[in-house]
Design an enzyme around this catalytic site. Structure first.
Site, PDB file in Angstrom:
ATOM      1  N   CYS A 101       0.667  -1.288  -0.662  1.00 17.00           N
ATOM      2  CA  CYS A 101      -0.070  -0.109   0.036  1.00 17.00           C
ATOM      3  C   CYS A 101       0.508   1.424  -0.319  1.00 17.00           C
ATOM      4  O   CYS A 101       0.140   2.212  -0.835  1.00 17.00           O
ATOM      5  CB  CYS A 101      -0.898   0.225   0.880  1.00 17.00           C
ATOM      6  N   ASN A 157     -10.171  -0.208  -2.154  1.00 11.04           N
ATOM      7  CA  ASN A 157      -8.594  -0.612  -2.452  1.00 11.04           C
ATOM      8  C   ASN A 157      -7.526  -1.666  -3.312  1.00 11.04           C
ATOM      9  O   ASN A 157      -7.662  -2.274  -3.315  1.00 11.04           O
ATOM     10  CB  ASN A 157      -8.106  -1.219  -0.850  1.00 11.04           C
ATOM     11  N   HIS A 186      -3.859   6.892   1.424  1.00 10.59           N
ATOM     12  CA  HIS A 186      -3.664   5.272   0.691  1.00 10.59           C
ATOM     13  C   HIS A 186      -5.308   4.878   1.404  1.00 10.59           C
ATOM     14  O   HIS A 186      -5.953   5.298   2.158  1.00 10.59           O
ATOM     15  CB  HIS A 186      -2.921   4.736   1.161  1.00 10.59           C
TER      16      HIS A 186
END
Ligand code: UT7
Length: 329
Positions: A114, A286, A256
């Protein structure tokens, strides 16, 4: 010493949109559960007859180059960030070099999940500050949909992740106070197995069969959540303090896109207004290393990133790794 700045942005989402209702048909989940716990309404899944992690990255890169008024031949170096490369090796950076038809420039792969894109930006920034390169492509691209356990067993992970790619062209500038002001990188490997795909890896390559619970991502969701809501504000404050700013100075925070509840928690803890935080996880889920460049590119496209603005990028995820970057646009 030159500074680095973002000269162009682009993003690419595979055509197929998958709603929470679509997921209800293949696993025991509900639209209500997903929206309430994550804020996600839909995500995109790649069509493997036309998409690959590398070619999605190339499509995003071509848009970023166009928006920077540059040609592929202007690029000196490629940094490719992903946890889902086309092959185990080589990484996707060399595929992008080939797909863009650029001569034999260097290509580096970063696998920090991430926080991959923010790590990649930091590496690009250092190469530019040192004078080694003048124009660098930093790409985040992911195809999760082929590596998720889409049965009820994997539902706590598979409803969250989506596919997509984002890219930024990083260039040198001599304008004082313009561009990337600082970057901040952290890791804590003692939590490596809190969000992990265990196999295949070198410890299991002599195996002919793999157990499903080991080839799919496993996540201790509540522990990841707990660390995320601490590390995000911490690393954002680190960037602000380093440059003598406070949260009220931020024009736009691009976190993020891990979970809308995490972004809302950061916003509340840091007393940020709605217009100071950008979220698009509702549409894309995501997308790990692609989430920050997709969000930045979309925010820029929507006119939410303007010349002179103070932009903060921040990420946290598997590793654990986390990072931030402060940019004067
Ligand atoms: O990208 C970087 C890193 N990732 C993150 O930052 C993610 C951080 N973690 C999270 O966002 C949250 O932990 C999740 C959204 C993943 C999960 O939310 P949670 O509130 O922590 O749920 P949970 O895993 O504790 O599960 C609660 C309940 C369980 O049922 P019981 O045991 O209470 O009966 C799960 O079985 O929800 C159940 N559950 C689901 N139910 C319907 C888990 N996943 C689902 C699902 N649909 N998809």
């Amino acid at each position: 010493m030159p500074n680095s700045y973002i000269a162009g942005l682009g993003h690419y989402l595979p055509e197929r949109m998958v709603t929470n209702k679509d997921l209800e048909k293949i696993m025991d989940t509900t639209d209500e559960w997903i929206v309430e716990r994550t804020g996600i309404n839909s995500r995109h899944w790649a069509d493997m007859s036309v998409d690959s992690t590398s070619n999605m990255g190339t499509r995003a890169a071509l848009k970023a180059l166009k928006n920077a008024n540059l040609e592929a031949s202007d690029v000196d170096f490629i940094i490719f960030c992903t946890l889902s490369p086309d092959y185990s090796f080589p990484g996707g950076g060399v595929m992008v070099q080939e797909q863009l038809g650029i001569d034999t420039i260097g290509a580096l792969d970063i696998r920090n999940q991430c926080s991959g894109f923010v790590y990649g930006l930091s590496v690009a920034d250092q190469f530019i500050k040192s004078g080694m390169y003048k124009t660098i492509l930093v790409i985040g691209s992911e195809i999760h949909s082929t590596g998720l356990d889409k049965t009820t067993r994997g539902r706590n992970v598979s409803v969250i992740f989506g596919d997509g790619a984002g890219a930024a062209v990083i260039r040198a500038t001599d304008k004082p106070g313009h561009g990337v002001l600082s970057t901040h990188l952290h890791s804590q490997g003692k939590y490596a197995e809190e969000l992990v795909v265990l196999e295949p890896g070198s410890s299991s390559l002599n195996r002919t069969e793999y157990l499903p619970e080991k080839i799919y991502p496993i996540m201790n969701g509540s522990n990841v959540f707990k660390h995320a809501v601490t590390r995000f504000p911490e690393v954002i404050m680190e960037a602000l303090n380093k440059n003598g700013y406070s949260p009220s100075d931020i024009n736009l925070l691009i976190p993020h896109q891990a979970n809308l509840r995490i972004s809302q928690f950061i916003q509340k803890t840091m007393h940020l207004r709605d217009d100071q935080v950008f979220n698009n996880i509702m549409k894309y889920g995501n997308t790990t290393a692609a989430s920050v460049p997709i969000a930045l590119s979309e925010a820029w496209q929507e006119g939410k990133v303007k010349e002179g603005d103070l932009i903060c990028l921040a990420a946290f995820g598997s590793g654990f790794t986390w990072a931030s970057a402060l940019i004067r646009w």
